[in-house]
Design an enzyme around this catalytic site. Structure first.
Site, PDB file in Angstrom:
ATOM      1  CB  CYS A 134      -0.902   0.006   1.226  1.00 32.15           C
ATOM      2  SG  CYS A 134      -2.019  -1.405   1.283  1.00 32.15           S
ATOM      3  CB  CYS A 137       1.234   1.284   4.590  1.00 27.96           C
ATOM      4  SG  CYS A 137       1.521   0.335   6.097  1.00 27.96           S
ATOM      5  CD  GLU A 178      -4.747  -8.478   4.809  1.00 26.61           C
ATOM      6  OE1 GLU A 178      -4.723  -7.239   4.862  1.00 26.61           O
ATOM      7  OE2 GLU A 178      -5.723  -9.150   5.175  1.00 26.61           O
ATOM      8  CB  SER A 232      -7.702  -0.913   5.135  1.00 22.12           C
ATOM      9  OG  SER A 232      -7.388  -1.252   6.470  1.00 22.12           O
ATOM     10  CG  LEU A 233     -13.485   1.710   1.299  1.00 23.95           C
ATOM     11  CD1 LEU A 233     -13.871   0.419   0.608  1.00 23.95           C
ATOM     12  CD2 LEU A 233     -14.744   2.479   1.719  1.00 23.95           C
ATOM     13  CG  ASN A 308      -0.501   8.831  11.375  1.00 30.50           C
ATOM     14  OD1 ASN A 308      -0.689   9.908  11.908  1.00 30.50           O
ATOM     15  ND2 ASN A 308      -1.237   7.776  11.632  1.00 30.50           N
TER      16      ASN A 308
HETATM   17  N1  SAH Z   1      -3.210  -5.085   6.347  1.00 33.48           N
HETATM   18  C1  SAH Z   1      -4.301  -4.837   7.249  1.00 33.48           C
HETATM   19  C2  SAH Z   1      -3.834  -4.624   8.672  1.00 33.48           C
HETATM   20  C3  SAH Z   1      -3.016  -3.380   8.885  1.00 33.48           C
HETATM   21  S1  SAH Z   1      -4.071  -2.206   9.565  1.00 33.48           S
HETATM   22  C4  SAH Z   1      -5.130  -3.685   6.739  1.00 33.48           C
HETATM   23  O1  SAH Z   1      -4.703  -3.019   5.823  1.00 33.48           O
HETATM   24  O2  SAH Z   1      -6.229  -3.492   7.230  1.00 33.48           O
HETATM   25  C5  SAH Z   1      -3.234  -0.729   9.340  1.00 33.48           C
HETATM   26  C6  SAH Z   1      -4.234   0.401   9.188  1.00 33.48           C
HETATM   27  O3  SAH Z   1      -3.516   1.629   9.150  1.00 33.48           O
HETATM   28  C7  SAH Z   1      -5.005   0.278   7.899  1.00 33.48           C
HETATM   29  O4  SAH Z   1      -6.340   0.656   8.080  1.00 33.48           O
HETATM   30  C8  SAH Z   1      -4.305   1.279   6.995  1.00 33.48           C
HETATM   31  O5  SAH Z   1      -5.169   1.756   6.011  1.00 33.48           O
HETATM   32  C9  SAH Z   1      -3.876   2.337   7.997  1.00 33.48           C
HETATM   33  N2  SAH Z   1      -2.681   3.063   7.535  1.00 33.48           N
HETATM   34  C10 SAH Z   1      -1.655   2.579   6.822  1.00 33.48           C
HETATM   35  N3  SAH Z   1      -0.749   3.545   6.563  1.00 33.48           N
HETATM   36  C11 SAH Z   1      -1.226   4.671   7.146  1.00 33.48           C
HETATM   37  C12 SAH Z   1      -0.723   5.995   7.249  1.00 33.48           C
HETATM   38  N4  SAH Z   1       0.410   6.367   6.681  1.00 33.48           N
HETATM   39  N5  SAH Z   1      -1.448   6.883   7.956  1.00 33.48           N
HETATM   40  C13 SAH Z   1      -2.605   6.525   8.538  1.00 33.48           C
HETATM   41  N6  SAH Z   1      -3.122   5.292   8.482  1.00 33.48           N
HETATM   42  C14 SAH Z   1      -2.446   4.369   7.780  1.00 33.48           C
END
Ligand code: SAH
Length: 357
Positions: A134, A137, A178, A232-233, A308
């Site tokens: 992603c 992330c 994940e 995580s949409l 973030n």
């Molecule tokens: N892979 C799974 C579990 C990780 S959850 C998933 O994607 O749901 C991590 C959460 O943090 C997800 O909802 C993702 O969208 C969010 N996230 C990832 N990077 C981020 C960032 N830079 N700032 C804020 N939220 C973030």
């Protein structure tokens, strides 16, 4: 004996053995019977691990030396070890763990107390790194180094609670990795967390989060897993989503939303959508309209999270931008939670888990 020595000894002894943490009571009972021992021994071990939280065979005072020797032959008794521990000014604490000390295979957990003291959440990892890539992330920037075992997942909770000297009220599988790509170990850990004879946490307090692995979601529904599901949409449009999440290529949004709808209908539960807010990417009036349309289709709530990390010139939205986006979402008529992002100063906030801070 110094710590490094005892740790490396522990690793050497692992060969050909199975981890004692992470087995269900049924499995322990079967293995114990195969060793020619009475079934109640399995219960003793199980309760010792999760109720008394023993950390070595030596602590099991009700088990005699002969049986302990047998158990040591069969099982390895390991704990993940803390490589780093950081405390944020806001009370958040981040833990970097290793299952094999010195291996460099690090994964993180975050202790997140709510401001008012009621809610205490531990965010745990399911994999070392992640394969999903992603764009927003930080975990995606790390090399992927494999699935965590059920025992390593449950141990994150045991270790964090021991160090902070408190118990969590909620557990979220939102750390590195994940969860649906490590389905077996994640659900096993959740089962141990939930089982009244083990950690005994209510299923409604356990949340599994997926970036949208549809076959995993279908399996979750089929198995009637009792835990909350979060998706995580992050973008309400397939083309826009493809730009920020590679998984859109494999599981397209319409298919994902069908699975989400099925979850709400079959399990009769509300689903959570997570939405990382990135100005210029997914916060326009048009995006909000599309998100409203999605939210109206099914029983859901939306957790919005301000970005973030600062990648690709993207930045965190201002308070004003967030307020405006939230106003546009009001017509959805669903609960919307603006998830405060604690622990930013220690890289412990959503999307910041990348071990090397
Ligand atoms: N892979 C799974 C579990 C990780 S959850 C998933 O994607 O749901 C991590 C959460 O943090 C997800 O909802 C993702 O969208 C969010 N996230 C990832 N990077 C981020 C960032 N830079 N700032 C804020 N939220 C973030």
């Amino acid at each position: 004996m110094n710590e490094t020595l005892s740790n490396s000894e522990l690793q050497e002894n692992r060969a050909g053995k199975i981890p004692v943490k992470g087995q269900t009571l049924e499995e322990l009972t079967r293995i114990i019977s195969e060793l020619g021992e009475k079934p109640f021994r399995a219960k003793q071990i199980y309760n010792g691990l999760y109720t008394n939280r023993y950390e070595s065979w030596e602590e099991f005072s009700t088990i005699g030396k002969d049986l302990k020797d047998k158990l040591k032959e069969k099982f390895y008794f390991s704990s993940i070890s803390v490589a780093k521990h950081l405390k944020s000014i806001d009370g958040t604490q981040k833990f970097t763990f290793e299952s094999v000390p010195g291996s460099g295979k690090e994964f993180e957990s975050v202790w997140i107390p709510s401001g008012d003291g009621g809610r205490k959440t531990i965010c745990i990892s399911s994999q070392v790194g992640c394969t999903l890539n992603c764009k927003f992330c930080a975990t995606a920037k790390l090399p992927y180094q494999g699935n965590l075992k059920a025992g390593e997942i449950i141990d994150q909770i045991l270790q964090v609670e021991k160090i902070v000297g408190d118990r969590a009220t909620n557990i979220v599988f939102m750390g590195m990795g994940e969860p649906m790509h490590n389905y077996f170990n994640v659900m096993r850990a959740a089962e141990l967390l939930h089982d009244g004879e083990a950690l005994g946490m209510g299923a409604k307090r356990i949340t599994i989060s997926t970036s949208g692995v549809v076959n995993g979601i279908r399996r979750f529904i089929e198995n009637k897993e009792p835990y909350n599901l979060a998706i995580s949409l992050n973008h309400p449009d397939p083309n826009g989503r493809k730009e920020i999440m590679d998984i859109e290529e494999k599981f397209a949004l319409p298919e994902l939303l069908d699975a989400a709808l099925e979850y709400t209908k079959v399990l009769k539960r509300r689903i959570t959508f997570e939405y990382v807010m990135i100005p210029g990417v997914n916060m326009s009036g048009e995006d909000a309209k599309k998100l409203v349309k999605i939210a109206r289709r099914l029983d859901c709530k939306i957790n919005v999270i301000p970005l973030n990390t600062e990648f690709y010139g993207w930045r965190r939205p201002t308070d004003q931008e967030i307020d405006e986006f939230l106003r546009h979402l009001e017509p959805a008529g669903v609960p919307i939670l603006n998830r405060r992002s604690p622990g930013k100063d220690i890289n412990g906030a959503c999307g910041m888990l990348a071990a090397k801070s």
